[in-house]
Design a protein around this motif. Structure first.
Motif, short mmCIF file in Angstrom:
data_model
loop_
_atom_site.label_atom_id
_atom_site.label_comp_id
_atom_site.label_asym_id
_atom_site.label_seq_id
_atom_site.Cartn_x
_atom_site.Cartn_y
_atom_site.Cartn_z
N LEU A 67 1.47 -1.40 0.17
CA LEU A 67 -0.12 0.15 0.20
C LEU A 67 1.26 1.25 0.28
N THR A 68 0.56 1.81 -0.48
CA THR A 68 1.10 3.53 -1.22
C THR A 68 -0.31 4.43 -0.84
N TYR A 69 0.05 5.35 0.40
CA TYR A 69 -1.01 5.92 1.41
C TYR A 69 -0.78 7.30 1.24
N LEU A 70 -2.18 8.01 1.30
CA LEU A 70 -1.80 9.61 2.11
C LEU A 70 -3.01 9.62 2.63
N GLY A 71 -2.76 10.09 3.75
CA GLY A 71 -4.56 10.69 4.26
C GLY A 71 -4.25 11.93 5.10
N TYR A 72 -4.69 12.68 5.03
CA TYR A 72 -4.64 13.27 5.80
C TYR A 72 -5.58 14.21 7.06
N SER A 73 -5.75 14.51 7.56
CA SER A 73 -6.84 14.62 9.00
C SER A 73 -6.29 13.56 9.77
N TYR A 74 -8.73 13.37 10.28
CA TYR A 74 -8.84 12.09 10.64
C TYR A 74 -8.16 11.22 9.35
N GLY A 75 -7.53 11.50 7.57
CA GLY A 75 -7.18 10.26 7.75
C GLY A 75 -5.56 9.72 7.93
N THR A 76 -4.70 9.96 8.88
CA THR A 76 -4.03 9.50 9.66
C THR A 76 -4.04 9.07 10.83
N LEU A 77 -4.89 9.07 11.27
CA LEU A 77 -5.44 7.63 11.61
C LEU A 77 -6.13 6.60 11.75
N LEU A 78 -6.77 7.02 10.33
CA LEU A 78 -6.75 5.82 9.74
C LEU A 78 -5.76 5.88 9.02
N GLY A 79 -4.62 5.97 9.21
CA GLY A 79 -3.35 5.28 8.04
C GLY A 79 -2.82 4.63 9.82
N ALA A 80 -2.67 5.16 10.10
CA ALA A 80 -2.51 4.50 11.71
C ALA A 80 -2.85 3.02 12.15
N THR A 81 -3.73 3.48 11.99
CA THR A 81 -4.53 2.04 12.33
C THR A 81 -4.27 1.03 11.88
N TYR A 82 -4.35 1.54 9.76
CA TYR A 82 -4.17 0.51 9.36
C TYR A 82 -2.66 -0.41 9.91
N ALA A 83 -1.35 0.62 9.65
CA ALA A 83 0.05 0.59 10.08
C ALA A 83 -0.39 -0.99 11.40
N GLN A 84 -1.21 -0.33 12.65
CA GLN A 84 -0.91 -1.15 12.87
C GLN A 84 -1.45 -2.74 13.24
N LEU A 85 -2.46 -2.54 12.29
CA LEU A 85 -2.73 -3.95 12.15
C LEU A 85 -2.75 -4.97 10.18
N PHE A 86 -1.54 -3.67 10.13
CA PHE A 86 -1.24 -4.84 8.47
C PHE A 86 0.51 -3.83 8.57
#
Length: 500
Positions: A214-233
């Protein structure tokens, strides 16, 4: 572009057109079938409806991915996640897909991908398919819609700092009424719209678009979504940029106070800017005094515009809206100046842009989804009595924004949906993750940037000494650093800071 794309987060509280698509479902334990160009449906006309100025250098295709409604029951009912892919005609040396999320929660990644074709650097767009998705509950992806336009009008127009107990009780009653409507419509399914479930959807999207990593660009709440993904996968990540960091280790009370501090700081910066730019700020030299006066006048005698009263609530949200980007500081000054002259049109333009309210009075599902996600994520909201106490305490510390940010916590305080808190651990096994922070960010204050980087354990901080919410691609310095990371995986130098 920034005002449209980058949305409110955390304690603050799109009618999108349907985009056709067509990916089939998946069996338990099996990845969705990799997409082929023949499976994506052309949707250039729909992209133009989203944004008529969308770059004509791109081809637009849409698709849907079936995911479990509840990832704990993979054989159970499915919901569909809507995607859009923007591919530039001059693409070469393709790396893969760049998945984007604009935040909110409640912001449409489908819309964002279309906007970003005119905003992201061409050097990046030539190497990636730009892929946007509406997270579950948002826009075109099984949207949560349970708050009436009338209730939302009442909520935004209500007193932001209800001092009298009767005023406070009225807002509590309205908040409970909105919660009851959501509970009656969705019941126990409300707990399925949290960030953990959405992060698992992202991995299904990664597989569906055929990316090994995955290559991902997350803004604002998207950083929380990305950080959660990073912990799960963690091992499924190629590169991840988190811009406008949300620190999940903070309690909801701490997060709300952090925002109150951030908005107060941004407002002080706006006030100082007015003093230094009197020709562009008609409410100079005392912008704070002018806006405080405007709020008081709106409480006593609100200006009417096309049948709507510009109450203190609407004036307050006009201020909030303008503080998201320095580009709108002049608009705010002009709006308050016009309001003093009896014209509320510009105040409503700012506030409605924030609220995603159409001229006809209808709302997108931004705030329905916002409540469902935020409150599902929050397993320890303050009680109503605690909020009343915080309102008084924060009013003293943060004169304009403290009390309203405390009142904003009422949504999750009375929320009757289930809870599914986000994880707060290391992303062990993940590659370096770039966490971008803006010194003058009101909505995700800069202090949360190093906190998120440290929590993940693999975070690398990139700092912009600018104003507004998020940084990429606002300046050449920030863009160069992020571009090099996305394309070549070159991590910014430790402590790298870009000037305003």
């Amino acid at each position: 572009m920034r005002r449209i794309v980058l949305l409110v987060v955390a304690a603050l509280f799109s009618a999108a057109c349907f985009l056709p698509g067509g990916l089939g479902g998946s069996d338990e334990g099996a990845a969705p079938s990799p997409t082929k160009d023949g499976i994506w449906t052309p949707c250039t006309d729909e992209a133009r409806k989203i944004y008529p100025q969308a770059s004509r250098s791109f081809q637009y295709h849409c698709a849907k991915v079936d995911v479990p409604k509840d990832w704990a029951k993979p054989d159970g009912p499915k919901i569909q996640i809507s995607l859009i892919r923007a591919r530039i005609g001059s693409q070469s040396d393709r790396i893969g897909s760049l998945l984007v999320n604009p935040g909110g929660p409640g912001g449409s990644g489908v819309d964002t991908a279309v906007y970003l074709t005119n905003a992201l650097p061409v050097s990046v767009l030539r190497r990636f398919d730009l892929v946007g998705f509406d997270p579950r509950g948002v826009g075109r992806s099984a949207p949560v819609k349970c708050m009436s336009d009338e209730d939302l009008d009442a909520s935004f127009g209500s007193e932001p700092d209800p001092v009298e107990q009767a005023q406070f009780d009225q807002i509590v009653t309205l908040t409970k009424q909105m919660d009851a409507g959501c509970k009656a419509k969705y019941g126990d399914d409300l707990k399925l719209y949290g960030t953990v479930q959405a992060a698992k959807d992202i991995d299904a999207i990664r597989q569906a678009v055929g990316d090994d990593k995955l290559t991902y660009l997350g803004y604002s709440y998207g950083t929380l979504l990305g950080a959660t993904y990073a912990q799960l996968f963690p091992k499924n990540i190629r590169a991840m940029v988190l811009d406008g960091a949300v620190d999940p280790t903070m309690s909801s009370v701490e997060a709300s106070e952090s925002q109150a501090k951030g908005f107060e700081r941004a407002f002080s910066n706006f006030d100082a800017w007015c003093k230094d730019h009197t020709s562009r700020c008609p409410i100079a030299p005392d912008a704070r005094g002018a806006i405080t006066k405007a709020l008081d006048q709106a409480r006593a005698n609100p200006v009417t515009y096309e049948g709507r009263k510009a109450t203190s609530g609407w004036v307050f949200y006009a201020v909030i809206s303008a503080l998201y980007t320095q580009d709108r500081w002049t608009d705010l000054a002009d709006a308050i100046d016009s309001l003093h002259d009896g014209d509320a049109e510009a105040v409503f333009e700012l506030a409605d842009a924030y609220a995603e309210r159409t001229p006809g009075g209808s709302y997108s599902n931004l705030f329905d989804a916002n409540a469902a996600v935020n409150c599902t994520d929050d397993d320890s909201p303050p009680s109503v009595s605690q909020i009343r106490t915080l309102q008084s305490q924060w009013r003293e510390k943060y004169p304009l924004f403290g009390a309203p940010l405390a009142i904003g916590s009422l949504t999750c305080s009375v929320w009757s949906g289930g809870r599914d808190p986000v994880p707060t651990g290391k992303a062990n096994g993940a590659p370096p993750i770039v966490v971008v922070g803006t010194k003058g960010d009101p909505a995700t204050p800069y202090e949360q940037t190093p906190a998120l980087a440290n929590m993940l354990g693999v975070g690398h901080v990139l700092t912009w000494e600018g104003e507004g919410h998020t940084a990429y691609p606002e300046t050449s310095c920030i863009s160069s650093a992020v571009n090099a990371y996305l394309i070549d995986l070159t991590v910014p130098a430790e402590g790298k800071t870009c000037p305003a």
